[in-house]
Scaffold this active site. Structure first.
Site, PDB file in Angstrom:
ATOM      1  N   HIS A  42       0.836  -1.194   0.000  1.00  7.23           N
ATOM      2  CA  HIS A  42       0.000   0.000   0.000  1.00  7.23           C
ATOM      3  C   HIS A  42       0.871   1.244   0.000  1.00  7.23           C
ATOM      4  O   HIS A  42       2.028   1.213   0.411  1.00  7.23           O
ATOM      5  CB  HIS A  42      -0.927   0.015   1.206  1.00  7.23           C
ATOM      6  CG  HIS A  42      -0.196  -0.093   2.519  1.00  7.23           C
ATOM      7  ND1 HIS A  42       0.229  -1.299   3.027  1.00  7.23           N
ATOM      8  CD2 HIS A  42       0.185   0.839   3.427  1.00  7.23           C
ATOM      9  CE1 HIS A  42       0.825  -1.108   4.189  1.00  7.23           C
ATOM     10  NE2 HIS A  42       0.826   0.183   4.454  1.00  7.23           N
TER      11      HIS A  42
ATOM     12  N   CYS B 119       2.185   3.204  11.748  1.00 12.99           N
ATOM     13  CA  CYS B 119       3.116   2.696  10.747  1.00 12.99           C
ATOM     14  C   CYS B 119       3.440   3.828   9.782  1.00 12.99           C
ATOM     15  O   CYS B 119       2.781   4.873   9.812  1.00 12.99           O
ATOM     16  CB  CYS B 119       2.531   1.497  10.004  1.00 12.99           C
ATOM     17  SG  CYS B 119       1.130   1.885   8.929  1.00 12.99           S
TER      18      CYS B 119
END
Length: 727
Positions: free
Chosen positions: A65, A233
C-alpha cells in the site's frame, strides 16, 4: 467502501510469482478503471513504501500500500494466488494480496474505511471466506461487507443484514473512548463487519466473565488490568489498524482492558486523559514517532515495532503486565524521535540500534552544520581569510565597513558551529533514552569540547549519557518518586556520572585519538589522499543520503571544527562526490530519455537543481525504481570525483552549498572538472546498463516505443526496489 472495490478489481487466479509482478498486475486493473493515472510512477511509490518495511503479514496476507500523487481516488484491488507470493512475512508466502492505493491528499473518511478492512483482516473467518470465494463478484461483495451469497449490488436485503453486526460492534467501540477513528467505520459503514467477521466476535464475549479469575492481581481490588496502547506505521493505513485490532482481541482473551489510539494517516483521536491516568501500563507498537508521547510518562511501558503488535500481541500484554508487577517504570519509554529512526523488534541487533542512535544525533546536528558553516564561509568570502582575527562585533562594529559585516557573519556562524558536538551528543542520548537523555548528553558534549576531544568525544559522550539514563530507568523506584524521576533525579545523577567519566576516565584518551586523527589529515598527500577520496566518494553514493552517506559527511564536518589543510580537502571531496548521483541521473535522462519513464524524466529536471545544491537524495527516485543499475553507477562516479578532488588538492571551508559556494573552494576550476568527470562516468554507466537491459529484453522494445521510452517491463519501476531509502 462500495466504490473502492468492484469485481473488475479482483483477480482470483493471480498468476504473478513475485511481489513486484503482483503489484503491477493489480495496478493495471486500477489503470484500466482510471483509478491510477501513471502506472510506473505509482509502482515506484509502492516499491519505495515496500523498501521501508515488508508488507507481508502472518496468516498468508500481503498488503502492499502507499499514498501516491498518481492515484485519482482511493482504490482497493484484491488478488488470490494459488502458489503464494513472498511479501516478507515470517511464516512464508502470501496467498491473499490486497493492493491499497490512496491519493496523496486522501480525505479522512476514505482512509478510515480502509482502516476498517485492515482490522477485519485479523478475523480468521473473513480470510477463510475470501479463500473459498468462487467468483470475483462474490469476493468483492465480501470485502465491501455485503452478503457474499448476494452479489447483486441493487439487492435491498443486504443493508438490513449488514446492520446486524453493528450491534455487537458497539460495545467494542464504547470500550475504546478516544479510539473512535478506528471504531467509527465499524458503526458507520457496511464494511465495518461482514457476516463472516461477525461469528468469531460472539464466542469472545463469554470470555468476559473470566476477568474475575485474576488471582495474580490482588492489588487491583477486583478490576481488570488496564492497558493503553498506541499503534502507527509509516503509511498509517494498514498495519496501524491491524496492530490495534490484534491488541484488542488479545486483551479480550486475556481478560485485560486494552484501549488503543491508532495514529494513522487520517489523524488520530487522543485518548481521554482520564483513561490514560487510570491505565496500569502502556504498549507502543509503532514504526514512526509516537505523537504527544509525554502523555504516557511514568508508567510501565513496552516499546516495539508495529509488526510485533500484529504478530505477538499476547506476548506484549504479558510482558507489560510483568513490568507493572515488578514496578519497572521507563518514563516515556525508549523514544524514536529522529527523522531516520524507526522502532525495532526486541531481537534487533546492537549494530542496528547503534546506527540508529548515531543517526539520530547526526540528523539534529546537520542544521547547525549548514547554518554555521555557511555563515563562516560567507564571512571568509566577504572579509578574506584574516576575518577570523577580527575583534568581537559586540565591542567594535562599523556600519559602513564591509569587514565588520563579514566579522558579524563569521562570529555568528562560529557560535552556531560551536554547538555541533553538544548537539550531536545530546541527541544521540535523546535517541536512546528520550528527553531525560538530553541534559547529560549536552553536558557530556560540552565537556568533550572543553578537553579538546572533538567529534569523537561527542560520539562517546552521547552513548555514555544515553546508556546511563537507560540503566537508571530500569531501576525499581518507589511510587512517590516516579513523578520527579524524569525532571530531577535522572538528569542530576546521569550528569554527575557522565561528567566523571568524560573528565577523568575516557575523555583524555579520546582527546589524544582526536589529535592523532587531525595530524593524520594534515599530513595527507599523494596516494593516501586519493585512496581516502575514493573511499569517501563510494560512501557518499552508496545509500544516497542514508546512514553510510551520513557517516562520511559527519566525518568531513567533524574536521571543520579544527580546520587544517587535510580536513578542508576531505570536506571538498565529500561534497563533490555527493553532488554526482543527482547530476548524473539528470544528465542521463536528458541524453537518453527513452530509457526512462515519464516520471523519471520529470524527476531528472529537478535533479539538476538538487545535485547542484549538494542534495544527494535527489537520486533516490531513480535508485528506488532500479537500484541494481543506478547505485553501482552512482558509486563509480562518486569514487572518480572523490579521488580527483583529492588529486587536485581542492579545499572547502563551507560544509554545504554545492556550486553556490564555488568562490570559497580552493582550485575551483579543477573542482568543477572533478564533478563533471564523475557525473559523466555515472551517467554513461547507467545509460549502458539500462540500454543492455533493453537489448536483452526485446519484448519491451515495442512497449518502449509506444509509451515514450518506458522500458521498465513486467517488473517495471518497482522490480528491484530494495534500495535503503534515506529518510
Amino acid at each position: 467502501m462500495s466504490d473502492m472495490i468492484t469485481a473488475d478489481l479482483v483477480d482470483l487466479d493471480l498468476a504473478a510469482e513475485t511481489k513486484e509482478a503482483a503489484a503491477r498486475s493489480l495496478a493495471e486493473r486500477m489503470v484500466t478503471l482510471g483509478r491510477v493515472t501513471d502506472l510506473d510512477g505509482f509502482l515506484a511509490d509502492v516499491a519505495a513504501r515496500e523498501a521501508q518495511m515488508p508488507t507481508g503479514l502472518d496468516g498468508g496476507i500481503g498488503i502492499p500500500h502507499c499514498r501516491s500523487a498518481h492515484v485519482s481516488e482511493p482504490t482497493l484491488a484484491f488478488g488470490r494466488s494459488a502458489r503464494g507470493i513472498d511479501f516478507g512475512a515470517p511464516d512464508g508466502p502470501a496467498d491473499l494480496i490486497f493492493l491499497i492505493a490512496a491519493p496523496a491528499g486522501a480525505d479522512d473518511a476514505h482512509l478510515t474505511i480502509l482502516s476498517a478492512l485492515a482490522r477485519r483482516l485479523m478475523n480468521e473467518e473473513f480470510t477463510t471466506a475470501l479463500r473459498t470465494a468462487t467468483d470475483a463478484t462474490a469476493a468483492a461483495s465480501l470485502i465491501r461487507g455485503e452478503e457474499a451469497a448476494r452479489p447483486e449490488p441493487d439487492s435491498q436485503p443486504e443493508p438490513a443484514a449488514s446492520t446486524e453486526p453493528q450491534t455487537p460492534a458497539e460495545p467494542e467501540a464504547s470500550a475504546e473512548p478516544g479510539a473512535s477513528a478506528a471504531a467509527a467505520p465499524a458503526a458507520e459503514a457496511p464494511s465495518a463487519a461482514p457476516p463472516a467477521a461477525e461469528k468469531p466476535e460472539k464466542p469472545e464475549k463469554p470470555e468476559k466473565p473470566e476477568e474475575p479469575e485474576e488471582p495474580t492481581k490482588p492489588a487491583d481490588a477486583g478490576r481488570a488490568f488496564r492497558i493503553v496502547a498506541v499503534t502507527s506505521c509509516p503509511t498509517g493505513i494498514a498495519h496501524t489498524y491491524m496492530a490495534a485490532e490484534a491488541l484488542e482481541q488479545a486483551g479480550q482473551q486475556a481478560g485485560v482492558e486494552v484501549v488503543v489510539e491508532p495514529q494513522g494517516s487520517a489523524g488520530f483521536n487522543r485518548l481521554d486523559p482520564a483513561v490514560i491516568a487510570a491505565a496500569d501500563a502502556v504498549i507502543f507498537a509503532h514504526d514512526v514517532p509516537v505523537r504527544e508521547k509525554e502523555r504516557f510518562a511514568g508508567k510501565p511501558t513496552v516499546d516495539v515495532g508495529v509488526k510485533a503488535g500484529i504478530n505477538r500481541p499476547a506476548e506484549l500484554i504479558a510482558e507489560v503486565r510483568g513490568k507493572a508487577e515488578r514496578g519497572e517504570i521507563t518514563g516515556t519509554a525508549s523514544a524514536h524521535p529522529s527523522p531516520v529512526d524507526n522502532a525495532g523488534e526486541p531481537n534487533e541487533g546492537y549494530g542496528t540500534k547503534l546506527r540508529k542512535w548515531l543517526m539520530s544525533g547526526v540528523s539534529y546536528m546537520v542544521p547547525f552544520v549548514a547554518a554555521g558553516g555557511l555563515l563562516i564561509a560567507l564571512g571568509f568570502a566577504i572579509g578574506g581569510y584574516t576575518i577570523n582575527k577580527a575583534p568581537s562585533v559586540a565591542e567594535h562594529f562599523i556600519w559602513t565597513d564591509h569587514t565588520s559585516w563579514a566579522a558579524l557573519l563569521f562570529q555568528v556562524g562560529g557560535l552556531a558551529f560551536s554547538f555541533l558536538v553538544p548537539v550531536l551528543a545530546g541527541y544521540i542520548a535523546y535517541g536512546m533514552a528520550d528527553r531525560p537523555g538530553l541534559v547529560p548528553g549536552f553536558v557530556g558534549g560540552s565537556i568533550a569540547l572543553t578537553i579538546n576531544a572533538g567529534f569523537l568525544g561527542g560520539l562517546a559522550a552521547g552513548l555514555i549519557a544515553g546508556g546511563t539514563v537507560m540503566a537508571i530507568q530500569r531501576l525499581r523506584v518507589p511510587a512517590p518518586l516516579r513523578g520527579i524521576m524524569p525532571v530531577v533525579v535522572i538528569p542530576l545523577v546521569s550528569s554527575a556520572i557522565v561528567g566523571f567519566l568524560m573528565f577523568l576516565v575516557v575523555g583524555k584518551p579520546i582527546a589524544s585519538l582526536q589529535k592523532a586523527l587531525t595530524d593524520w589529515l594534515s599530513g595527507l598527500s599523494g596516494a593516501n589522499a586519493i585512496i581516502l577520496g575514493v573511499v569517501l566518494g563510494l560512501m557518499m553514493c552508496f545509500d544516497l543520503g542514508g546512514p553510510l552517506n551520513k557517516v562520511a559527511y559527519a566525518f568531513a564536518v567533524g574536521g571543520l571544527a579544527n580546520p587544517n589543510e587535510g580536513s578542508l580537502k576531505v570536506m571538498a571531496a565529500v561534497m563533490a562526490a555527493g553532488m554526482v548521483p543527482p547530476l548524473a541521473m539528470a544528465l542521463a535522462t536528458t541524453v537518453r530519455g527513452r530509457l526512462f519513464t515519464r516520471t523519471e524524466r520529470e524527476n531528472g529536471k529537478a535533479a539538476w537543481v538538487l545535485g547542484a545544491s549538494f542534495i544527494t537524495e535527489g537520486a533516490i527516485p531513480f535508485a528506488a525504481a532500479d537500484p541494481l543499475r543506478v547505485i553501482p553507477s552512482a558509486m563509480a562516479g562518486g569514487a572518480v570525483t572523490g579521488g580527483l578532488s583529492m588529486l587536485f588538492e581542492c579545499t572547502l571551508r563551507a560544509p554545504h552549498g554545492g556550486i553556490f559556494v564555488i568562490p570559497l573552494i580552493g582550485n575551483p576550476f579543477l573542482y568543477l572538472i572533478a564533478i563533471a568527470a564523475g557525473t559523466a562516468v555515472s551517467a554513461g554507466l547507467v545509460i549502458l546498463l539500462k540500454g543492455a537491459r533493453k537489448t536483452g529484453r526485446p519484448d519491451q522494445a515495442a512497449e518502449a516505443g509506444s509509451a515514450g521510452g518506458d522500458v521498465t517491463g513486467d517488473g517495471g519501476a518497482a522490480a528491484d526496489a530494495k534500495v535503503p531509502v534515506a529518510v
